[in-house]
Design a protein around this motif. Structure first.
Motif, PDB file in Angstrom:
ATOM      1  N   ARG A 224       1.857   1.917  -3.619  1.00 34.81           N
ATOM      2  CA  ARG A 224       0.626   2.279  -4.345  1.00 34.81           C
ATOM      3  C   ARG A 224       0.249   3.735  -4.030  1.00 34.81           C
ATOM      4  NH1 ARG A 224      -3.594  -0.477  -1.223  1.00 34.81           N
ATOM      5  NH2 ARG A 224      -3.483   1.479  -0.097  1.00 34.81           N
TER       6      ARG A 224
ATOM      7  N   THR B 285     -10.951 -13.529   2.048  1.00 37.69           N
ATOM      8  CA  THR B 285     -11.037 -12.145   2.559  1.00 37.69           C
ATOM      9  C   THR B 285     -10.734 -11.167   1.422  1.00 37.69           C
ATOM     10  OG1 THR B 285      -8.714 -11.937   3.257  1.00 37.69           O
ATOM     11  CG2 THR B 285     -10.258 -12.737   4.906  1.00 37.69           C
ATOM     12  N   ARG B 286     -10.066 -11.664   0.388  1.00 33.77           N
ATOM     13  CA  ARG B 286      -9.747 -10.779  -0.753  1.00 33.77           C
ATOM     14  C   ARG B 286     -11.010 -10.313  -1.471  1.00 33.77           C
ATOM     15  NH1 ARG B 286      -4.780 -14.670  -2.682  1.00 33.77           N
ATOM     16  NH2 ARG B 286      -3.382 -14.120  -0.963  1.00 33.77           N
TER      17      ARG B 286
ATOM     18  N   ARG C  50       2.550 -13.172  -3.690  1.00 31.02           N
ATOM     19  CA  ARG C  50       1.551 -13.722  -2.762  1.00 31.02           C
ATOM     20  C   ARG C  50       0.501 -12.673  -2.401  1.00 31.02           C
ATOM     21  NH1 ARG C  50       2.103 -11.868   2.362  1.00 31.02           N
ATOM     22  NH2 ARG C  50       3.945 -10.590   2.616  1.00 31.02           N
ATOM     23  N   ARG C  51       0.619 -11.489  -2.967  1.00 28.69           N
ATOM     24  CA  ARG C  51      -0.278 -10.399  -2.554  1.00 28.69           C
ATOM     25  C   ARG C  51      -1.616 -10.440  -3.285  1.00 28.69           C
ATOM     26  NH1 ARG C  51       2.670  -6.695   0.609  1.00 28.69           N
ATOM     27  NH2 ARG C  51       4.607  -7.779   1.075  1.00 28.69           N
ATOM     28  N   ASP C  52      -2.516  -9.610  -2.791  1.00 25.28           N
ATOM     29  CA  ASP C  52      -3.908  -9.732  -3.262  1.00 25.28           C
ATOM     30  C   ASP C  52      -4.137  -9.218  -4.689  1.00 25.28           C
ATOM     31  OD1 ASP C  52      -3.370  -7.183  -2.304  1.00 25.28           O
ATOM     32  OD2 ASP C  52      -5.011  -7.141  -0.851  1.00 25.28           O
TER      33      ASP C  52
ATOM     34  N   ARG D 252     -13.417  -3.099  -1.133  1.00 24.04           N
ATOM     35  CA  ARG D 252     -12.979  -1.913  -0.381  1.00 24.04           C
ATOM     36  C   ARG D 252     -12.066  -1.028  -1.233  1.00 24.04           C
ATOM     37  NH1 ARG D 252      -8.839  -1.088   3.557  1.00 24.04           N
ATOM     38  NH2 ARG D 252      -8.347  -3.313   3.636  1.00 24.04           N
TER      39      ARG D 252
ATOM     40  N   ARG E 164     -12.929   2.648  -2.539  1.00 20.72           N
ATOM     41  CA  ARG E 164     -12.105   3.711  -1.957  1.00 20.72           C
ATOM     42  C   ARG E 164     -11.450   4.570  -3.037  1.00 20.72           C
ATOM     43  NH1 ARG E 164      -7.431   1.651   1.703  1.00 20.72           N
ATOM     44  NH2 ARG E 164      -5.884   3.294   1.639  1.00 20.72           N
TER      45      ARG E 164
ATOM     46  N   ASP F 206      -7.773 -17.225  -0.428  1.00 21.07           N
ATOM     47  CA  ASP F 206      -8.062 -16.296   0.661  1.00 21.07           C
ATOM     48  C   ASP F 206      -9.325 -15.473   0.340  1.00 21.07           C
ATOM     49  OD1 ASP F 206      -8.226 -14.373   2.564  1.00 21.07           O
ATOM     50  OD2 ASP F 206      -6.159 -13.673   2.386  1.00 21.07           O
TER      51      ASP F 206
ATOM     52  N   ASN G 248      -1.152  -3.730  -5.536  1.00 20.20           N
ATOM     53  CA  ASN G 248      -0.438  -3.858  -4.255  1.00 20.20           C
ATOM     54  C   ASN G 248       0.848  -4.671  -4.392  1.00 20.20           C
ATOM     55  OD1 ASN G 248      -2.338  -2.430  -2.846  1.00 20.20           O
ATOM     56  ND2 ASN G 248      -3.510  -4.229  -2.213  1.00 20.20           N
TER      57      ASN G 248
ATOM     58  N   GLY H 249       0.808  -1.217   0.000  1.00 20.37           N
ATOM     59  CA  GLY H 249       0.000   0.000   0.000  1.00 20.37           C
ATOM     60  C   GLY H 249       0.844   1.271   0.000  1.00 20.37           C
TER      61      GLY H 249
ATOM     62  N   ARG I 269     -11.598  -7.229   0.363  1.00 19.94           N
ATOM     63  CA  ARG I 269     -10.539  -6.258   0.074  1.00 19.94           C
ATOM     64  C   ARG I 269     -10.710  -5.669  -1.323  1.00 19.94           C
ATOM     65  NH1 ARG I 269      -6.253  -6.041   3.435  1.00 19.94           N
ATOM     66  NH2 ARG I 269      -4.888  -5.361   1.743  1.00 19.94           N
TER      67      ARG I 269
HETATM   68  P1  ATP Z   1      -4.585   0.224   3.595  1.00 19.68           P
HETATM   69  O1  ATP Z   1      -4.189   1.550   3.039  1.00 19.68           O
HETATM   70  O2  ATP Z   1      -6.052   0.015   3.703  1.00 19.68           O
HETATM   71  O3  ATP Z   1      -3.823  -0.148   4.831  1.00 19.68           O
HETATM   72  P2  ATP Z   1      -2.971  -1.737   2.339  1.00 19.68           P
HETATM   73  O4  ATP Z   1      -2.906  -2.181   0.912  1.00 19.68           O
HETATM   74  O5  ATP Z   1      -1.755  -1.127   2.924  1.00 19.68           O
HETATM   75  O6  ATP Z   1      -4.188  -0.780   2.416  1.00 19.68           O
HETATM   76  P3  ATP Z   1      -2.908  -3.650   4.484  1.00 19.68           P
HETATM   77  O7  ATP Z   1      -4.059  -4.395   5.062  1.00 19.68           O
HETATM   78  O8  ATP Z   1      -2.172  -2.665   5.319  1.00 19.68           O
HETATM   79  O9  ATP Z   1      -3.463  -2.967   3.166  1.00 19.68           O
HETATM   80  O10 ATP Z   1      -1.914  -4.721   3.889  1.00 19.68           O
HETATM   81  C1  ATP Z   1      -0.590  -4.391   3.459  1.00 19.68           C
HETATM   82  C2  ATP Z   1      -0.240  -5.169   2.206  1.00 19.68           C
HETATM   83  O11 ATP Z   1      -0.303  -6.572   2.474  1.00 19.68           O
HETATM   84  C3  ATP Z   1      -1.212  -4.946   1.034  1.00 19.68           C
HETATM   85  O12 ATP Z   1      -0.816  -3.858   0.235  1.00 19.68           O
HETATM   86  C4  ATP Z   1      -1.142  -6.247   0.285  1.00 19.68           C
HETATM   87  O13 ATP Z   1      -0.031  -6.233  -0.569  1.00 19.68           O
HETATM   88  C5  ATP Z   1      -0.872  -7.252   1.368  1.00 19.68           C
HETATM   89  N1  ATP Z   1      -2.087  -7.945   1.836  1.00 19.68           N
HETATM   90  C6  ATP Z   1      -2.898  -7.603   2.853  1.00 19.68           C
HETATM   91  N2  ATP Z   1      -3.902  -8.484   2.981  1.00 19.68           N
HETATM   92  C7  ATP Z   1      -3.721  -9.419   2.023  1.00 19.68           C
HETATM   93  C8  ATP Z   1      -4.416 -10.608   1.658  1.00 19.68           C
HETATM   94  N3  ATP Z   1      -5.524 -10.992   2.281  1.00 19.68           N
HETATM   95  N4  ATP Z   1      -3.914 -11.321   0.625  1.00 19.68           N
HETATM   96  C9  ATP Z   1      -2.788 -10.933   0.001  1.00 19.68           C
HETATM   97  N5  ATP Z   1      -2.115  -9.834   0.285  1.00 19.68           N
HETATM   98  C10 ATP Z   1      -2.550  -9.072   1.293  1.00 19.68           C
END
Ligand code: ATP
Ligand code: MG
Length: 454
Positions: free
Chosen positions: A65, A196-197, A148-150, A203, A207, A194, A154, A62, A200
């Protein structure tokens, strides 16, 4: 790892032309102009620490990003190729800060002396044994870690040290998707691994005003149809919902969850009726209005949205949904009470056209103030708005001049009578029937006479 979902294949299929090398965007200038001096100093300290200990460190996720979007974000996530826990300890020492114990996945939270919290993780690869399972983790490269990220947006990293320092690493098309405003998963099993994605995705979409890429949308819908949401633990589900309700677009997120048929997979009763959609919108509007004028009284956002979702439900249904979300019995009871007090206050304020200030104050006194947006949403109309405004600015601060001790001195017997007389004094003062101490004393004396004669 499934060969179809390895980082190598994903790069080829998803990285748009011109970004394959990933090393062509230099972000040093952007960091200088967009980040606070404190954050820049932390990035440099991280780089020097990594040099000293011969590891590679990257800002990821994040943070990158938001840096590209020009959104201010003080959350910093660092990934280390090498021993992340050892790096975190050295980094904490170099910032004069401290660090906590590593989490189950080896992530360490470093708290720098200036209060910044930095998550430090070891680069890793993950595999999922079955849908919604917690991943099996092993050390990996930065490229594995990003895979491995969502979502692609990100998956970008900013190298902080070594020859690539301050260049953007973008193997999965994140920069192009960010430019187009697209949310895209990296492989077909992402939502299954996962679920939960699913939340996400919604969201982030709401957003940033982005859209789900066509194929990602299809995968999401398949994940919903396969009922993978039901496999999620209540705690993980609630974490995601809460982030939505606390974020910048809670109602848009709820509407989108509804539109995508997701809410009934949390609970069959949660699908939004047109009335409830309208109510939620009014709650959001009332919150925005109150935040402008009375930010101090508002508190957290999620209870009022949850209460709006629960309005009109039987208590058993509320308890069932709360249990699914693993809310504590106490939180559940607070929600049930808050909702009931709000509904009663609304009923009372609406019924009486010329309700005196003391009546308004009595109706609102037991209302948790974070529920005010729901009250305003349930009782639209100028009069209730004006009463709430007067209550917040003036009436709730008013107290009688006389105290309990004064009443005792005037002869009111100790016990519940003191409270009753104080309540009468307050009502009289609110309604302008007494305007000074002498008038209050006269009212106490007449109350005493009444008590003695009855
Ligand atoms: P925010 O600004 O809402 O915090 P973020 O992208 O930083 O958004 P975080 O929940 O802080 O979200 O997570 C940090 C990073 O971890 C994300 O950018 C993403 O790359 C990774 N991440 C978080 N949750 C998942 C998930 N469920 N599956 C894969 N990657 C995830
Ligand atoms: Mg974050």
């Amino acid at each position: 790892m499934n060969p179809q979902t390895s980082p190598e294949t994903a790069v080829k299929s998803q990285t748009p032309e011109g970004l394959e090398t990933g090393g062509d965007l230099h972000l040093a200038e952007r960091c200088r102009t967009r980040l606070s001096p404190a954050l820049q100093a932390l990035l440099h300290t991280a780089a020097r620490t990594a040099d000293t200990h011969r590891v590679r460190v990257f800002a990821v996720g994040g943070f990158v990003r938001d840096l590209l979007l020009g959104v201010r974000d003080e959350d910093l996530d660092l990934t280390v190729e090498g021993d992340g826990v050892a790096f975190a300890r050295h980094f904490a020492a170099a910032t004069d800060g401290s660090c906590k114990e590593p989490s189950a996945f080896g992530t360490v939270v470093v708290i720098a002396r200036d209060g910044h919290k930095i998550d430090v993780a070891t680069a890793r690869r993950e595999t999922y044994k079955h849908p919604a399972a917690l991943p099996t983790v092993e050390p990996g490269t930065i490229r594995d870690d990003l895979f491995r990220r969502d979502f692609s947006i990100n998956t970008m990293a900013l190298a902080l040290n070594g020859p690539e320092a301050f260049t953007l690493l973008d193997w999965y098309g994140g920069h192009a998707d960010l430019a187009e405003g697209v949310i895209r998963v990296l492989h077909n099993r992402s939502f299954r691994d996962d679920p939960t994605r699913i939340f996400r995705a919604v969201r982030l979409e709401q957003r940033f005003g982005f859209i789900l890429h066509r194929h990602t949308l299809r995968l999401l819908q398949r994940a919903v149809d396969k009922r993978w949401i039901e496999l999620l633990s209540g705690a993980r589900l609630w974490r995601e919902l809460r982030l939505m309700l606390e974020g910048g677009a809670p109602v848009a997120c709820l509407r989108r969850l509804d539109e995508l048929g997701i809410l009934p997979h949390i609970d069959a009763d949660l699908a939004l009726s047109p009335d409830r959609r309208e109510l939620l919108t009014r709650v959001a509007e009332a919150r925005v209005e109150l935040v402008e004028t009375h930010a101090d009284v508002l508190g957290r956002a999620w209870p009022v949205y949850l209460a709006a979702l629960f309005h009109g439900f039987d208590v058993e249904v509320i308890r069932r949904i709360s249990a699914r979300l693993t809310l504590s019995p106490r939180t559940t009871q607070e929600l049930i009470n808050g909702l009931s007090v709000t509904e009663k206050a609304c009923h009372r304020l609406r019924q009486e056209h010329t309700i005196p200030p003391s009546g308004v104050a009595a109706a609102l006194r037991t209302l948790p103030l974070e529920m005010l947006p729901l009250l305003l949403a349930l009782c639209p109309g100028g009069e209730v708005h004006r009463q709430v405004e007067r209550y917040l600015t003036t009436w709730r601060h008013i107290r009688p001049d006389l105290t309990g001790n004064d009443l005792k001195r005037l002869g009111v017997p100790q016990g519940p009578s003191i409270g009753r007389v104080l309540a009468r004094l307050l009502a009289a003062k609110l309604d302008g029937e007494v305007t000074n101490r002498e008038a209050e004393e006269a009212l106490v004396r007449s109350a005493l006479l009444q008590m003695q004669s009855s």
